[in-house]
Write a protein that holds these residues in place. Structure first.
Motif, PDB file in Angstrom:
ATOM      1  N   HIS A  39      13.158  -4.249 -44.196  1.00 12.39           N
ATOM      2  CA  HIS A  39      11.727  -4.253 -44.546  1.00 12.39           C
ATOM      3  C   HIS A  39      11.129  -2.853 -44.496  1.00 12.39           C
ATOM      4  CE1 HIS A  39      12.052  -4.854 -40.198  1.00 12.39           C
ATOM      5  NE2 HIS A  39      10.938  -4.164 -40.106  1.00 12.39           N
ATOM      6  N   TYR A  40      11.749  -1.943 -43.718  1.00 10.99           N
ATOM      7  CA  TYR A  40      11.258  -0.553 -43.705  1.00 10.99           C
ATOM      8  C   TYR A  40      11.431   0.104 -45.067  1.00 10.99           C
ATOM      9  CZ  TYR A  40      10.792  -0.708 -38.660  1.00 10.99           C
ATOM     10  OH  TYR A  40      10.412  -1.029 -37.395  1.00 10.99           O
ATOM     11  N   VAL A  41      12.578  -0.213 -45.700  1.00 14.93           N
ATOM     12  CA  VAL A  41      12.817   0.328 -47.041  1.00 14.93           C
ATOM     13  C   VAL A  41      11.766  -0.207 -48.006  1.00 14.93           C
ATOM     14  CG1 VAL A  41      14.476   0.513 -48.917  1.00 14.93           C
ATOM     15  CG2 VAL A  41      15.274   0.489 -46.569  1.00 14.93           C
ATOM     16  N   VAL A  42      11.487  -1.497 -47.870  1.00 16.30           N
ATOM     17  CA  VAL A  42      10.483  -2.105 -48.749  1.00 16.30           C
ATOM     18  C   VAL A  42       9.122  -1.456 -48.503  1.00 16.30           C
ATOM     19  CG1 VAL A  42       9.337  -4.248 -49.373  1.00 16.30           C
ATOM     20  CG2 VAL A  42      11.767  -4.261 -48.789  1.00 16.30           C
ATOM     21  N   ASP A  43       8.795  -1.232 -47.214  1.00 15.06           N
ATOM     22  CA  ASP A  43       7.520  -0.580 -46.881  1.00 15.06           C
ATOM     23  C   ASP A  43       7.439   0.791 -47.535  1.00 15.06           C
ATOM     24  OD1 ASP A  43       6.867  -2.703 -45.407  1.00 15.06           O
ATOM     25  OD2 ASP A  43       7.169  -1.779 -43.443  1.00 15.06           O
ATOM     26  N   LEU A  44       8.554   1.530 -47.386  1.00 10.61           N
ATOM     27  CA  LEU A  44       8.597   2.894 -47.933  1.00 10.61           C
ATOM     28  C   LEU A  44       8.397   2.858 -49.440  1.00 10.61           C
ATOM     29  CD1 LEU A  44       9.118   5.876 -47.243  1.00 10.61           C
ATOM     30  CD2 LEU A  44      11.489   5.494 -47.850  1.00 10.61           C
ATOM     31  N   ALA A  45       9.126   1.934 -50.092  1.00  5.90           N
ATOM     32  CA  ALA A  45       9.004   1.823 -51.547  1.00  5.90           C
ATOM     33  C   ALA A  45       7.570   1.481 -51.914  1.00  5.90           C
ATOM     34  CB  ALA A  45       9.968   0.763 -52.073  1.00  5.90           C
ATOM     35  N   GLY A  46       6.919   0.655 -51.095  1.00 12.23           N
ATOM     36  CA  GLY A  46       5.531   0.289 -51.356  1.00 12.23           C
ATOM     37  C   GLY A  46       4.610   1.487 -51.264  1.00 12.23           C
ATOM     38  N   SER A  47       4.831   2.326 -50.218  1.00 11.57           N
ATOM     39  CA  SER A  47       3.927   3.469 -50.055  1.00 11.57           C
ATOM     40  C   SER A  47       4.258   4.587 -51.031  1.00 11.57           C
ATOM     41  CB  SER A  47       3.975   3.979 -48.614  1.00 11.57           C
ATOM     42  OG  SER A  47       5.290   4.303 -48.260  1.00 11.57           O
ATOM     43  N   MET A  48       5.427   4.474 -51.703  1.00 13.76           N
ATOM     44  CA  MET A  48       5.803   5.511 -52.650  1.00 13.76           C
ATOM     45  C   MET A  48       5.260   5.239 -54.047  1.00 13.76           C
ATOM     46  SD  MET A  48       9.637   6.431 -51.579  1.00 13.76           S
ATOM     47  CE  MET A  48      10.240   6.445 -53.225  1.00 13.76           C
ATOM     48  N   SER A  49       4.975   3.948 -54.327  1.00 12.62           N
ATOM     49  CA  SER A  49       4.586   3.639 -55.697  1.00 12.62           C
ATOM     50  C   SER A  49       3.097   3.285 -55.752  1.00 12.62           C
ATOM     51  CB  SER A  49       5.456   2.492 -56.236  1.00 12.62           C
ATOM     52  OG  SER A  49       5.442   1.445 -55.287  1.00 12.62           O
TER      53      SER A  49
END
Lengths: 269, 264
Positions: A39-49
């Protein structure tokens, strides 16, 4: 026979599995983390896009940093490649008759080759300050190290007959190199210059992270201050840059010599 | 082509490229802010820096062994898992195994992925998973997939179709064809590339350590940052040993594999 083969395979695979398990335990790495912490990866992807693309034309420094990376790679390839050719002439048996000079040159090249570029860039940053110049100097040395050895092999793999024929009619050593050896190695050398440019654009991006300037440094800054949307835009630029360089380098090389043959030689010599 | 030959051909083949290269070089030098006076002036401090690097701190040797082992393990595990993953991707990207749509999309992904240096991948993984060897191993695995996936796919596409057909002809199942017809055929290539990748992984693992994967690269970078040159020298020596030894091992094993894999 079959039982022996089975036993052999079972031993090898269980040994491998054991080593793998032991390393995981030793490093304190839990491979399951890939799933439990995903879920950290998903969070990161969310804050990146969405990526902050407007940064690319709003901020002049970004465009300039791309240019800086390309210039670093270009100069590093040109100067380092020429140094590599010089070193190769000093190292190859065909061009340098004195074993002790060959030995010294060979030692220098392999010394430069094993020093990690990380260490080189750290020293150059102290010497000339942070920025593209330090990165370029590192690239010059690393290109010299990698391609010096390769060029030596290329020179030593030439046909001996033309050089001997020229030598036997009384040519000087320099003339033998110029007319007997250089024409044979020139296509390979040029192709390797293009390959070196491709490699150097990649390393230039990586070196930027350690203070070598260019677009890698901008990416590092963006990640440092947690501007993930800027970082994503920069990543897109980097991918585009590297893919285009690879295509260009491959195309030019393929025009020079046969398809694919060359790269294999470089990668797995 | 003599010196007094002022033909158009000479102009096109000789003068234009040289002028172009000179202009490009000059432009690049301006962009990079190449200043030889700066290098000349800085050479003193650079050399002092370098001279400090020449005396190792023997006491630090034993405490640096553990990070060095960690670097080796990161490279080893990263290469091994990366090779396995790359084999899967290679199968999916080979025209004689996978359907065209899968092949095209996987090749496109591999191409994109290969364009990202491992250090950049690690920057993101560290942001997601935090500092530590896990992020390092993962970025090495991803890097290995990018590099090896395409090479494996090319090797699989070059497998002799006759041998696949003959295995099919004696009634082998799909899995058996895959195993005997494809995997066993490319095994020498796979092992040889994996060994080559291991050599690269050791170097990368040192660099990754400096960004946050831990290991000897981290110690090296920290000693530099803290101006503890003698410790940095010890770490550098260990790095050199790792790089050279891994290269020797890789070259030796690769020559063995190549001999064994040669057709009888």
């Amino acid at each position: 026979m079959k039982a022996r083969l089975f036993l052999q395979r079972a031993t090898v695979s269980s040994l491998l599995a054991l080593i793998l398990l032991a390393s995981f335990v030793y490093m304190g790495v839990n491979p399951g983390m890939l799933f439990t912490e995903f879920h950290y990866v998903v969070d990161l992807a969310g804050s990146m896009s969405p990526p902050h693309f407007s940064l690319l034309w709003m901020d002049k420094t970004i465009a300039f940093s791309v240019l800086e990376t390309l210039s670093m790679a270009f100069l590093g390839t040109l100067a380092g490649g020429m140094l590599a050719v010089g070193c190769a002439l000093l190292t190859a048996k065909d061009t340098m008759p004195y074993p002790w000079i060959r030995g010294i040159a060979r030692f220098m090249v392999s010394l430069v080759r094993v020093i990690p570029s990380l260490v080189m860039v750290l020293i150059f940053v102290v010497t000339v300050g942070l920025g593209a110049f330090a990165g370029m100097l590192t690239l010059v040395l690393s290109t010299m190290g990698t391609f010096g050895q390769l060029f030596t092999e290329v020179i030593e793999a030439t046909e001996k007959a033309p050089a001997e024929a020229i030598f036997s009619v009384g040519a000087t050593r320099w003339q033998v190199i110029r007319f007997g050896i250089l024409p044979q190695v020139l296509p390979s050398l040029t192709a390797n210059f293009f390959y070196a440019f491709d490699v150097n654009v990649r390393s230039a991006v990586g070196l930027g992270i350690f203070g070598g300037g260019g677009v890698g440094f901008q990416l590092f800054l963006a990640m440092r201050v947690l501007h993930y949307r800027d970082a994503f835009a920069l990543i897109c630029v980097i991918v585009l840059l590297i893919v285009l360089t690879e295509k260009l380098s491959d195309g030019l090389r393929r025009r020079l010599i046969g398809r694919g043959r060359h790269r294999q030689h470089t990668k797995l010599h | 082509m003599s010196l007094h030959d002022y033909s158009l051909r000479r102009y096109r083949k000789g003068v234009l490229p040289v002028t172009g290269m000179a202009l490009l070089t000059a432009g690049a030098a301006v962009v990079c802010k190449v200043r030889w006076d700066l290098l000349y002036k800085g050479l003193g401090s650079g050399l002092v820096y370098f001279k400090n690097l020449l005396t190792p701190d023997v006491g630090a040797f034993s405490e640096l062994l553990k990070p060095a082992l960690e670097t080796v393990l990161i490279a080893l595990v990263g290469t091994f898992l990366g090779t396995l993953a790359a084999l899967l991707f290679g199968l999916a990207a080979a025209s004689n195994v996978a359907p065209p749509w899968l092949r095209q999309s996987v090749r496109f992904l591999l191409g994109l992925e290969r364009a990202l240096p491992e250090v950049v991948i690690l920057l993101f993984l560290v942001a997601a998973f935090g500092l530590g060897p896990f992020a390092g191993v993962l970025s090495l695995v991803i890097g290995a997939v990018g590099m090896l996936g395409k090479l494996f796919a090319d090797a699989i596409e070059e497998v002799d179709p006759v041998s696949i057909e003959s295995i099919q002809a004696v009634g082998a199942s799909k899995v058996q064809v895959m195993y005997y017809g494809v995997l066993l055929q490319v095994l020498p290539t796979v092992v040889s590339y994996a060994l080559f990748r291991f050599e690269l992984s050791i170097r990368l693992s040192v660099v990754l350590g400096a960004v946050g994967a831990g290991g000897i690269g981290h110690e090296l970078y920290r000693s530099f940052a803290l101006l503890d040159f003698h410790r940095a020298c010890t770490a550098l020596l260990l790095v050199l040993v790792l790089v050279v030894v891994s290269e020797r091992i890789s070259v030796y094993l690769r020559s063995r594999v190549r001999q064994k894999g040669r057709p009888r």
